[in-house]
Design a protein around this motif. Structure first.
Motif, PDB file in Angstrom:
ATOM      1  N   SER A 104       0.799  -1.223   0.000  1.00 34.99           N
ATOM      2  CA  SER A 104       0.000   0.000   0.000  1.00 34.99           C
ATOM      3  C   SER A 104       0.830   1.271   0.000  1.00 34.99           C
ATOM      4  CB  SER A 104      -0.944   0.011   1.212  1.00 34.99           C
ATOM      5  OG  SER A 104      -1.884  -1.032   1.125  1.00 34.99           O
ATOM      6  N   ASP A 105       1.964   1.296   0.740  1.00 35.81           N
ATOM      7  CA  ASP A 105       2.756   2.523   0.823  1.00 35.81           C
ATOM      8  C   ASP A 105       3.935   2.542  -0.151  1.00 35.81           C
ATOM      9  OD1 ASP A 105       4.388   0.669   1.998  1.00 35.81           O
ATOM     10  OD2 ASP A 105       4.317   1.529   4.000  1.00 35.81           O
ATOM     11  N   GLY A 106       4.067   1.501  -0.988  1.00 32.88           N
ATOM     12  CA  GLY A 106       5.090   1.508  -2.027  1.00 32.88           C
ATOM     13  C   GLY A 106       6.513   1.463  -1.523  1.00 32.88           C
ATOM     14  N   ASP A 107       6.764   0.840  -0.378  1.00 32.93           N
ATOM     15  CA  ASP A 107       8.125   0.794   0.164  1.00 32.93           C
ATOM     16  C   ASP A 107       8.843  -0.516  -0.149  1.00 32.93           C
ATOM     17  OD1 ASP A 107       6.770  -0.970   1.740  1.00 32.93           O
ATOM     18  OD2 ASP A 107       7.182   0.038   3.646  1.00 32.93           O
ATOM     19  N   GLY A 108       8.204  -1.369  -0.990  1.00 34.65           N
ATOM     20  CA  GLY A 108       8.840  -2.616  -1.372  1.00 34.65           C
ATOM     21  C   GLY A 108       8.582  -3.761  -0.411  1.00 34.65           C
ATOM     22  N   VAL A 109       7.751  -3.547   0.601  1.00 32.66           N
ATOM     23  CA  VAL A 109       7.454  -4.582   1.587  1.00 32.66           C
ATOM     24  C   VAL A 109       5.959  -4.895   1.543  1.00 32.66           C
ATOM     25  CG1 VAL A 109       7.525  -5.246   4.016  1.00 32.66           C
ATOM     26  CG2 VAL A 109       9.338  -3.795   3.059  1.00 32.66           C
ATOM     27  N   ASN A 110       5.628  -6.198   1.423  1.00 36.87           N
ATOM     28  CA  ASN A 110       4.236  -6.637   1.413  1.00 36.87           C
ATOM     29  C   ASN A 110       3.522  -6.172   2.683  1.00 36.87           C
ATOM     30  OD1 ASN A 110       2.066  -8.709   2.185  1.00 36.87           O
ATOM     31  ND2 ASN A 110       2.450  -9.229   0.051  1.00 36.87           N
ATOM     32  N   ASP A 111       2.249  -5.737   2.537  1.00 38.65           N
ATOM     33  CA  ASP A 111       1.494  -5.204   3.676  1.00 38.65           C
ATOM     34  C   ASP A 111       1.466  -6.166   4.863  1.00 38.65           C
ATOM     35  OD1 ASP A 111       0.964  -2.912   2.263  1.00 38.65           O
ATOM     36  OD2 ASP A 111      -1.056  -3.521   1.660  1.00 38.65           O
ATOM     37  N   ALA A 112       1.381  -7.468   4.583  1.00 43.09           N
ATOM     38  CA  ALA A 112       1.296  -8.448   5.666  1.00 43.09           C
ATOM     39  C   ALA A 112       2.581  -8.501   6.488  1.00 43.09           C
ATOM     40  CB  ALA A 112       0.987  -9.832   5.095  1.00 43.09           C
ATOM     41  N   LYS A 113       3.721  -8.088   5.897  1.00 46.31           N
ATOM     42  CA  LYS A 113       5.010  -8.136   6.590  1.00 46.31           C
ATOM     43  C   LYS A 113       5.492  -6.753   7.026  1.00 46.31           C
ATOM     44  CE  LYS A 113       6.462 -12.185   3.916  1.00 46.31           C
ATOM     45  NZ  LYS A 113       7.455 -12.746   2.978  1.00 46.31           N
ATOM     46  N   ASP A 114       4.764  -5.730   6.641  1.00 45.52           N
ATOM     47  CA  ASP A 114       5.165  -4.358   6.930  1.00 45.52           C
ATOM     48  C   ASP A 114       4.619  -3.944   8.299  1.00 45.52           C
ATOM     49  OD1 ASP A 114       5.811  -1.658   6.897  1.00 45.52           O
ATOM     50  OD2 ASP A 114       5.320  -1.434   4.769  1.00 45.52           O
ATOM     51  N   PRO A 115       5.477  -3.529   9.263  1.00 44.77           N
ATOM     52  CA  PRO A 115       4.981  -3.120  10.577  1.00 44.77           C
ATOM     53  C   PRO A 115       4.046  -1.923  10.515  1.00 44.77           C
ATOM     54  CG  PRO A 115       7.298  -2.550  10.337  1.00 44.77           C
ATOM     55  CD  PRO A 115       6.954  -3.418   9.166  1.00 44.77           C
ATOM     56  N   GLU A 116       4.270  -1.028   9.556  1.00 47.36           N
ATOM     57  CA  GLU A 116       3.364   0.110   9.331  1.00 47.36           C
ATOM     58  C   GLU A 116       3.144   0.217   7.829  1.00 47.36           C
ATOM     59  OE1 GLU A 116       4.123   3.788  11.264  1.00 47.36           O
ATOM     60  OE2 GLU A 116       4.973   2.852  13.065  1.00 47.36           O
ATOM     61  N   PRO A 117       2.160  -0.525   7.301  1.00 44.07           N
ATOM     62  CA  PRO A 117       1.986  -0.613   5.852  1.00 44.07           C
ATOM     63  C   PRO A 117       1.597   0.686   5.161  1.00 44.07           C
ATOM     64  CG  PRO A 117       0.165  -1.674   7.008  1.00 44.07           C
ATOM     65  CD  PRO A 117       1.205  -1.362   8.028  1.00 44.07           C
ATOM     66  N   MET A 118       1.233   1.728   5.936  1.00 47.79           N
ATOM     67  CA  MET A 118       0.918   3.012   5.321  1.00 47.79           C
ATOM     68  C   MET A 118       2.002   4.047   5.590  1.00 47.79           C
ATOM     69  SD  MET A 118      -1.744   2.451   3.639  1.00 47.79           S
ATOM     70  CE  MET A 118      -2.149   4.118   3.151  1.00 47.79           C
ATOM     71  N   ASN A 119       3.163   3.601   6.093  1.00 46.34           N
ATOM     72  CA  ASN A 119       4.287   4.498   6.353  1.00 46.34           C
ATOM     73  C   ASN A 119       5.519   3.963   5.628  1.00 46.34           C
ATOM     74  OD1 ASN A 119       6.351   6.097   7.325  1.00 46.34           O
ATOM     75  ND2 ASN A 119       5.674   6.008   9.465  1.00 46.34           N
TER      76      ASN A 119
ATOM     77  N   THR B 112      13.911  -0.510   8.772  1.00 44.08           N
ATOM     78  CA  THR B 112      14.165  -1.809   9.403  1.00 44.08           C
ATOM     79  C   THR B 112      15.052  -2.680   8.542  1.00 44.08           C
ATOM     80  OG1 THR B 112      12.160  -2.733   8.404  1.00 44.08           O
ATOM     81  CG2 THR B 112      11.954  -1.764  10.598  1.00 44.08           C
ATOM     82  N   THR B 113      15.169  -2.365   7.239  1.00 43.93           N
ATOM     83  CA  THR B 113      16.010  -3.180   6.365  1.00 43.93           C
ATOM     84  C   THR B 113      17.440  -2.651   6.289  1.00 43.93           C
ATOM     85  OG1 THR B 113      15.354  -1.871   4.425  1.00 43.93           O
ATOM     86  CG2 THR B 113      14.020  -3.810   4.966  1.00 43.93           C
ATOM     87  N   GLN B 114      17.708  -1.476   6.838  1.00 41.49           N
ATOM     88  CA  GLN B 114      19.055  -0.910   6.803  1.00 41.49           C
ATOM     89  C   GLN B 114      19.943  -1.617   7.823  1.00 41.49           C
ATOM     90  OE1 GLN B 114      18.502   3.212   7.602  1.00 41.49           O
ATOM     91  NE2 GLN B 114      17.629   3.681   5.589  1.00 41.49           N
ATOM     92  N   PRO B 115      21.244  -1.835   7.491  1.00 42.73           N
ATOM     93  CA  PRO B 115      22.162  -2.498   8.426  1.00 42.73           C
ATOM     94  C   PRO B 115      22.340  -1.663   9.683  1.00 42.73           C
ATOM     95  CG  PRO B 115      23.360  -1.559   6.575  1.00 42.73           C
ATOM     96  CD  PRO B 115      21.905  -1.451   6.228  1.00 42.73           C
TER      97      PRO B 115
END
Length: 333
Positions: free
Chosen positions: A155-170, A177-180
């Motif tokens: 939904s937010d276009g950040d490359g993470v599926n909504d089901a796995k995104d802690p804040e799918p609209m942010n 969270t993916t940065q080292p």
């Protein structure tokens, strides 16, 4: 050669039957004949019974050789039999094209995703025969409640599926969270205790994992063992939801389905109720409740027994004394 007549009659509830059409046929010994009678021109809407009667000749005083009956419900093209916001003509066309199931005219939420079919077609643009239109592992109805896009897996276009995104609209949360992570330097106290910064980090992660697992087990033990399947009744745009009574966090909401409402009513009334009381409590039509209870009974969710002129609906272990359970199935046209 013998001459026969075949007549088609119709009768509506509370009315006398009347003839629609008759056809004659001459049949030789040992042969058969086909007679076509058109009963599609109904005189009114509602429940009706069609009678097919075979006599040797025309006339009311000759005996009936054979007869057949068919129960139907007559509806109009512009009506909305299941009250889902779609016309009967629209749904019948979908059924004939095999895009929708044959029972679509009786079901306001075909895919049981918590949205009625009219909302999916006219408001949200989702697929009424797919409970997860964007294949992101979240029900369409759940996405509408949470504010995500049921037609877009990210939904937010950040490359993470909504089901796995802690804040799918942010879009910023999932990316961070993916940065080292930065290297942590151990303090003197940490070094003196023999634990490096990395060791402390691992200990913290393990501790959080154990706490999360314990919370999950505790939560599972408190969940309802019989989760229902959503089937909303009305054609409104609102989605019925319920908040878990034992939830320890705010905003933990689940979709309460028609089956779920029936099960909740039964549990709140010592696992047993009259069918007429369920109609009164829910505000649904008698036919809606009857169809819903029939489906639940076929799945083994509930049981029904005939007592006097009504049905008793009960859960396993709450059977009343002395009853019978006749059921009639109607076809719809």
């Amino acid at each position: 050669m013998s001459k026969y007549s075949v007549c088609l009659l119709e009768r509506y509830d509370g009315k006398d039957p009347h003839s629609i059409v008759c056809q004659s046929a001459t049949v030789g010994n040992g042969s058969t004949a086909t007679v076509t009678l058109n009963g599609s021109n109904a005189t009114e809407t509602g429940k009706r019974t069609l009678y097919f009667r075979l006599r040797p000749t025309f006339g009311s005083d000759v005996p009936i050789i054979d007869s057949r009956t068919i129960n139907q419900t007559v509806i109009t093209k512009g009506g909305d039999y299941d009250q889902d916001g779609l016309t009967n003509e629209f749904e019948a066309d979908k059924i004939q094209k095999k895009d929708w199931p044959a029972d679509a005219l009786n079901d306001s939420d075909i895919d049981s995703d918590g949205l009625n079919d009219g909302e999916e077609v006219n408001k949200w643009g989702t697929n009424p025969v797919s409970k997860d239109s964007d294949n992101d592992s979240i029900l369409d109805g759940k996405e509408i409640l949470s504010g995500t896009n049921p037609n877009k897996a990210d939904s937010d276009g950040d490359g993470v599926n909504d089901a796995k995104d802690p804040e799918p609209m942010n879009p910023n949360v999932a990316r961070s969270t993916t940065q080292p992570s930065k290297t942590t330097t151990a303090t003197k106290d940490q070094q003196s205790s023999g634990l490096s910064g990395i060791q402390l980090l691992l200990v913290g992660v393990v501790g959080i994992g154990i706490f999360g697992a314990a919370a999950l087990l505790w939560r599972v033990g408190r969940d309802d063992p019989d989760p229902p399947t959503p089937v909303p009744e009305s054609g409104t745009t609102s989605i019925p939801v319920t908040k878990s009574e034992e939830s320890d966090t705010d905003g933990d909401e689940d979709i309460l389905t028609d089956e779920g409402q029936v099960l909740k009513l039964l549990r709140n009334n010592r696992d047993r109720m009259k069918q007429v009381d369920i109609v009164e409590e829910t505000g649904w039509s008698k036919s809606k409740v009857s169809r819903l209870l029939s489906r639940m009974e076929e799945r083994g969710d509930i049981n029904r027994l005939r007592v006097g002129r009504g049905n008793i609906v009960y859960l396993e272990g709450a059977k009343p004394n002395g009853a019978r359970s006749p059921h009639e199935e109607d076809s719809y046209s």
